[in-house]
Design a protein around this motif. Structure first.
Motif, short mmCIF file in Angstrom:
data_model
loop_
_atom_site.label_atom_id
_atom_site.label_comp_id
_atom_site.label_asym_id
_atom_site.label_seq_id
_atom_site.Cartn_x
_atom_site.Cartn_y
_atom_site.Cartn_z
N LYS A 142 0.86 -1.18 0.00
CA LYS A 142 0.00 0.00 0.00
C LYS A 142 0.90 1.24 0.00
O LYS A 142 1.83 1.33 0.81
CB LYS A 142 -0.89 0.02 1.24
N ILE A 143 0.63 2.16 -0.92
CA ILE A 143 1.50 3.33 -1.04
C ILE A 143 1.19 4.32 0.08
O ILE A 143 0.08 4.82 0.19
CB ILE A 143 1.32 4.02 -2.41
N VAL A 144 2.20 4.57 0.90
CA VAL A 144 2.03 5.47 2.03
C VAL A 144 2.51 6.88 1.68
O VAL A 144 1.97 7.87 2.15
CB VAL A 144 2.78 4.92 3.25
N GLY A 145 3.54 6.93 0.84
CA GLY A 145 4.07 8.26 0.51
C GLY A 145 5.04 8.19 -0.65
O GLY A 145 5.37 7.11 -1.14
N VAL A 146 5.48 9.37 -1.06
CA VAL A 146 6.40 9.48 -2.19
C VAL A 146 7.70 10.10 -1.70
O VAL A 146 7.70 11.04 -0.91
CB VAL A 146 5.78 10.36 -3.31
N LEU A 147 8.83 9.55 -2.20
CA LEU A 147 10.14 10.10 -1.84
C LEU A 147 10.41 11.29 -2.75
O LEU A 147 10.22 11.22 -3.95
CB LEU A 147 11.22 9.05 -2.06
N GLY A 148 10.87 12.38 -2.16
CA GLY A 148 11.11 13.56 -2.99
C GLY A 148 12.43 13.52 -3.72
O GLY A 148 12.60 14.14 -4.75
N ALA A 149 13.35 12.74 -3.21
CA ALA A 149 14.72 12.86 -3.71
C ALA A 149 14.89 12.22 -5.08
O ALA A 149 14.32 11.19 -5.38
CB ALA A 149 15.68 12.22 -2.72
N ASP A 150 15.72 12.86 -5.92
CA ASP A 150 16.02 12.35 -7.25
C ASP A 150 16.70 10.99 -7.19
O ASP A 150 16.41 10.09 -7.96
CB ASP A 150 16.98 13.30 -7.97
#
Lengths: 241, 382, 397
Positions: free
Chosen positions: C182-190
């Motif tokens: 289940k997708i909890v969040g997105v990583l911002g880093a490249d």
């Protein structure tokens, strides 16, 4: 006649073309008074262009001195002489040599860019000289849009704009028809008389030379004849006849 | 026809501009050749590595041998595939292999060297038939010996009789093999049990390569294994496997073409510039030629020819420089492996370079030549 | 007239701008062609430089001297028993630690793949470069959601997924062990844009792989401690079945970097060729210009302009064309990758999505263009010193 301002002392110039040494000037002694109009004549290769270059500070003599307005310009280094030249000598060329991309106004303004002047000061000066050569109606024309005579008037205006003590004209009528030539010579004469400019005119054309107060003849690197103060009116008469 | 010597002489007179413009072409052509030769070299390695009669099997989902691990049970089932040839001793020609990338730190230089080791049994040579021992001899069973692919030997300057550190121990280099320029030449081959024992990989295999009688038989074996639920393997003919590896170079090849096309556009602008300037200086020449009776079309061709001449000088120089890289050997990463390859400039690449040259020349010359064609003689003479 | 009182002074500013701009406009065809050549070359230069820059930045962001990577001594991929971990973590000098289990998956049948990493969530931010600024709320959310993942940005875009969504994968590293997430969040880093992080406990339960770990990461206070800890760790397992290698992250990265060396070298070679090409195109154009304007330059000299002014004028012209072309070219490349990534173009080049041109490259293009203009014009400009004033006169006698 006023005091002499140009002194040329025992001027020699030797240069090399390929392996040949050319002795262009072989000891020239020459003076010009302030406000004098002198014509310099001579066949191709006689050294008249060389002399002109040396007097205008465009080249260095092999030996001898050129003194103008009390300054020995033959001893100045290139940068100094360039600045001196921009303030004290105006040039008129056979092929006008205007910058094709600039308007008549901008061409005349060009030498003033070398001085610390405000735009308003420059404008005033440029308009004055263009008025003098009767080109006030051609300010925004580029050289390509002007006739040969008009281009040469711009050339004369450019030579005058810095108010130089000496004007050097190199075959200014060489590329013009008789009628236009006369107009240009009239203009130069007017400049000489009304502004009291010192003018050195190099030419092949005896009619042009006749406009000068004094004619100097060159041959093989030496001054051969000096005709003192010809009567200008006589000349004019001859031409008209 | 305007004599070509007119163009030729003018190019000589303006030799600096000619040379500079030609240099633009040279760079494009040389860069194109070198980039394509790189891709071609890598692809050649892949093409040489696969044999159409061979079938390679790996653990399901593993696109690369380096990730694959299979156990004895699965391997035995694979070996039982119908259509696999049998050797003189009656055993199937199935090569169990253990492929490992071993990173070795040189304690002096602190530099890492990656050795790609392949553990195998003697049957391997009957499966990989393109392999020839060219110096020394084959390793012996149950000895700590290796034979090196010519690519590794060349890259690390190792000779027969040297010691090769792998893991804790040093192994005797007893032979050098060649394999038709294939990826195997970038590997060190040694005894399966020695390798597995040393690195605690007993009973683990990365791949099994099966030898069949023909490409068709190989295809049948592939289908058999694909449909066999009892073995969860990825199975490909060896040719297809390496072809897939070669596809990694597709991006590079597309990049090479794109870069070259962009450079070519730059060169075209350059030559157009040069030719416009040349024509500007020679308007009077053109006018004279027209007055002498040359037709507009002849003027057009003449100047187009001049442009092509510049293009050809540049193109030829470019090919010369580009060709100089032919045969240079380097190694590059391909999937999880590193393979030694040789830059390969071949006829198709030179042909592409030639076509590039001509197209650039024509496109670059067309506009200026057309402007030359439109010169009005009387106006120009005035 | 005013002149006589005026001090002579060359004022190298705006008043010359007119002459300068008009010179640029003199041969419009040539200026345009030259600028176009520079633009085209800078576009491709920008792409090529972006590729190497992206790769180098990736390596740079992993160049820590105070983070140690512990892995199996010889093999790629590394893999060693998880029972080693407590021993490693208790070596004195270790301030913090985490583990990595690799879990490579396909998200769909079209071959969209991602590299999963099962790890400790509690110190995810502290132990991963580039994640220092991750929202702590996401960490808390991960602690609550056993099947939670933090997805790399590129993966999210590629799959067009939203936070909160559930998905299942097809693992190629663990065939048959397919987990649901289940997708909890997105990583911002490249740097982590193609990765996803999930909980180690969920991995170990779901995969049933209780024994092995791929990588252990250690944090130490300084370089010297790092060296000692590395030596201690290696020594500790000297005689065990699987030997370990401990090295600073930067050492590990330089080993990986060496594998991309050939491709990087070829790209750098292409970049060099592109720069040379630009210099040649500009030099050629400028030398043609100089040749055509010799007489004018003689006039300027006669009028009193210094040779250095003419030099600057010629170089300035080339620098302006180069810088302008460079700015436009880099700007185009930037706009192109931006539109490409945003799906605003009628087509989409996937390769370029991986290498978005950073905004700083616009400035970079400007500077490179200016430098190229300078390099290309120095020799032709120096040639103007040979212009003799006599060239303006009627008779060369």
């Amino acid at each position: 006649m006023s005091e002499p301002i140009i002194f040329v002392d025992d001027l020699h110039k030797v240069y090399r073309t390929g392996s040949v040494l050319v002795r262009a000037l072989r000891g020239i002694d020459f003076e010009m008074a302030a406000g004098e109009f002198v014509s310099l004549m001579g066949p191709s290769g006689s050294g008249k262009s060389t002399l002109l270059n040396l007097i205008a500070g465009l080249d260095k003599p092999t030996s001898g001195r050129v003194t103008i307005g009390g300054q020995v310009i033959s001893d100045m280094d290139e940068a100094t002489v360039a600045r001196w030249r921009s303030a004290h000598v105006g040039f008129v060329f056979q092929f006008y040599h205007l910058i094709p991309v600039l308007t008549a106004y901008e061409n005349v303004e060009l030498p003033l860019l070398l001085f610390n002047m405000s735009a308003a000061q420059r404008r005033q000066q440029v308009l004055t000289v263009l008025e003098l050569v009767s080109l006030s109606h051609r300010l925004t024309h580029r050289p390509g849009q002007l006739s040969g005579g008009e281009q040469q008037r711009v050339g004369i205006a450019r030579a005058l704009v810095t108010d130089p003590m000496l004007i050097v004209a190199d075959e200014p009528t060489g590329d013009l028809d008789t009628h236009t030539s006369d107009e240009i010579l009239d203009l130069m004469q007017a400049v000489h008389e009304s502004l009291e400019k010192t003018i050195l005119l190099v030419t092949h054309d005896p009619r042009a030379a006749g406009r000068a107060q004094r004619r100097v003849q060159m041959d093989s690197g030496r001054l051969s004849v000096e005709t003192e103060a010809l009567q200008i009116d006589n000349c004019k008469l001859q031409i008209e006849n | 026809m305007v004599p070509a010597s007119y163009n030729y002489r003018n190019l000589i007179v303006r030799w600096k501009t000619t040379l500079m413009t030609a240099c633009g072409f040279m760079l494009v052509v040389a860069a194109l050749i070198i980039m394509l030769a790189f891709v071609n070299g890598v692809r050649t390695v892949c093409a040489e590595s696969g044999q159409p009669e061979n079938v390679i099997t790996m653990k399901q989902g593993c696109s690369d041998e380096i990730l694959s691990q299979m156990d004895k049970r699965m391997v035995s089932r694979i070996e039982a595939t119908p259509g696999v040839l049998r050797g003189d001793d009656g055993w199937p020609l199935a090569s169990r292999e253990l492929f490992m990338a071993i990173t070795q730190r040189n304690e002096e230089t602190q530099q890492y060297v990656q050795i790609q080791a392949r553990g195998m049994y003697p049957v391997a040579l009957l499966v990989h038939t393109q392999v020839r021992i060219t110096r020394g001899r084959m390793f012996r069973r149950n000895h700590r010996e290796v034979v090196l692919g010519i690519g590794v030997a060349r890259e690390h300057q190792i000779h027969v009789g040297d010691k090769l550190p792998m893991g804790q121990l040093e192994w005797d280099v007893v032979g050098i093999f060649e394999a038709g320029g294939s990826a195997f030449e970038s590997e060190a081959w040694c005894d399966m049990d020695q390798l597995a024992g040393h690195f605690h990989r007993e009973g683990v295999y990365s791949s099994v390569v099966l030898r069949t009688a023909s490409p068709a038989a190989a295809q049948q074996a592939v289908e058999y294994l694909e449909n066999n639920r009892a073995v969860a393997v990825d199975v490909l003919s060896e040719t297809d496997y390496y072809e897939k590896q070669a596809q990694q170079t597709n991006v590079l090849r597309a990049g090479a073409i794109v870069v070259s096309v962009f450079m070519a556009i730059g060169a075209v602008f350059g030559v157009t510039n040069t030719m416009f300037a040349a024509i500007g200086e020679r308007v009077k020449d053109i006018a004279v030629m027209r007055i002498l009776g040359f037709r507009r079309s002849e003027i057009l061709i003449s100047f187009l020819l001049e442009t092509l001449l510049i293009a050809l000088i540049g193109g030829a120089l470019g090919m010369l420089f580009g060709y100089a890289i032919n045969g240079l050997t380097l190694s590059t990463a391909l999937g999880g492996k590193s393979v030694a390859f040789a830059f390969k400039v071949d006829a198709p690449i030179l042909a592409i370079a030639g076509v590039f040259t001509l197209v650039m020349g024509v496109i670059g010359g067309l506009l200026p030549a057309m402007s030359a064609m439109r010169v009005e003689p009387l106006e120009a003479m005035r | 007239m005013i002149i006589a009182n005026c001090k002579l002074k060359i004022d190298p500013v705006l008043k010359f701008l007119n002459l300068f701009l008009k010179n640029l406009g003199r041969n419009k065809v040539r200026t345009t062609l030259t600028a176009l050549a520079v633009i085209v070359l800078v576009v491709i230069y920008t792409f090529a430089a972006t590729v190497t820059d992206t790769i180098n930045r990736f390596f740079d962001s992993h160049s820590s001297q105070s983070r140690l990577m512990v892995r199996e001594k010889w093999l790629i991929p590394s893999c060693f028993p998880i029972r080693y971990v407590p021993k490693i973590a208790s070596v004195s000098g270790v301030e913090d630690w985490t583990v990595w289990h690799f879990y490579g998956v396909f998200f769909d049948d079209a071959g969209h793949a991602g590299a999963g990493i099962a790890t400790r969530i509690d110190n995810l931010r502290e132990m991963h470069p580039g994640l220092e600024n991750l929202d702590p709320a996401l960490i808390d959310a991960m602690k609550r959601e056993r099947t939670g993942v933090l997805m790399g940005q590129r993966l999210m875009e590629q799959m067009n997924w939203r936070v909160g969504q559930r998905f299942s994968v097809n693992s190629f590293t663990h065939p048959g062990k397919n987990l649901q997430f289940k997708i909890v969040g997105v990583l911002g880093a490249d740097a982590w844009s193609r990765n996803f992080f999930f909980r180690q406990d969920y991995y170990r339960e779901g995969v049933g792989d209780m024994d092995d770990v791929n990588i252990v990461w250690l944090r130490v206070s300084d370089v010297e401690t790092g060296k000692r800890v590395a030596a201690d760790v290696e020594h500790l397992f000297q005689t065990s079945r699987a030997k370990l290698r401990a090295e600073t992250e930067s050492a590990g990265v330089s080993r990986v970097a060496s594998r991309t060396k050939t491709v990087i070298n070829i790209i750098n070679f292409v970049v060099a060729i592109l720069l040379i090409d630009m210099v040649i195109v500009l030099a050629n154009s400028i030398s043609m210009t100089v040749r055509e304007r010799r007489v004018e330059m003689a006039i300027l000299k006669i009028l009193g302009f210094q040779p250095s002014f003419i030099l600057v004028m010629v170089i300035g012209e080339a620098v302006a064309v180069g810088a302008g072309g460079g700015l436009l070219g880099a700007g185009l490349a930037y706009a192109f990758t931006w539109l490409n990534s945003a799906g605003q173009l009628p087509f989409r080049i996937d390769f370029l999505v991986e290498f978005p041109v950073p905004a700083k490259f616009i400035l970079h293009g400007f500077v490179v263009g200016a430098l190229v203009g300078f390099a290309g014009s120095v020799i032709p400009a120096l040639g103007t010193r040979k212009v003799r004033v006599a060239e303006a006169f009627s008779d060369a006698g």
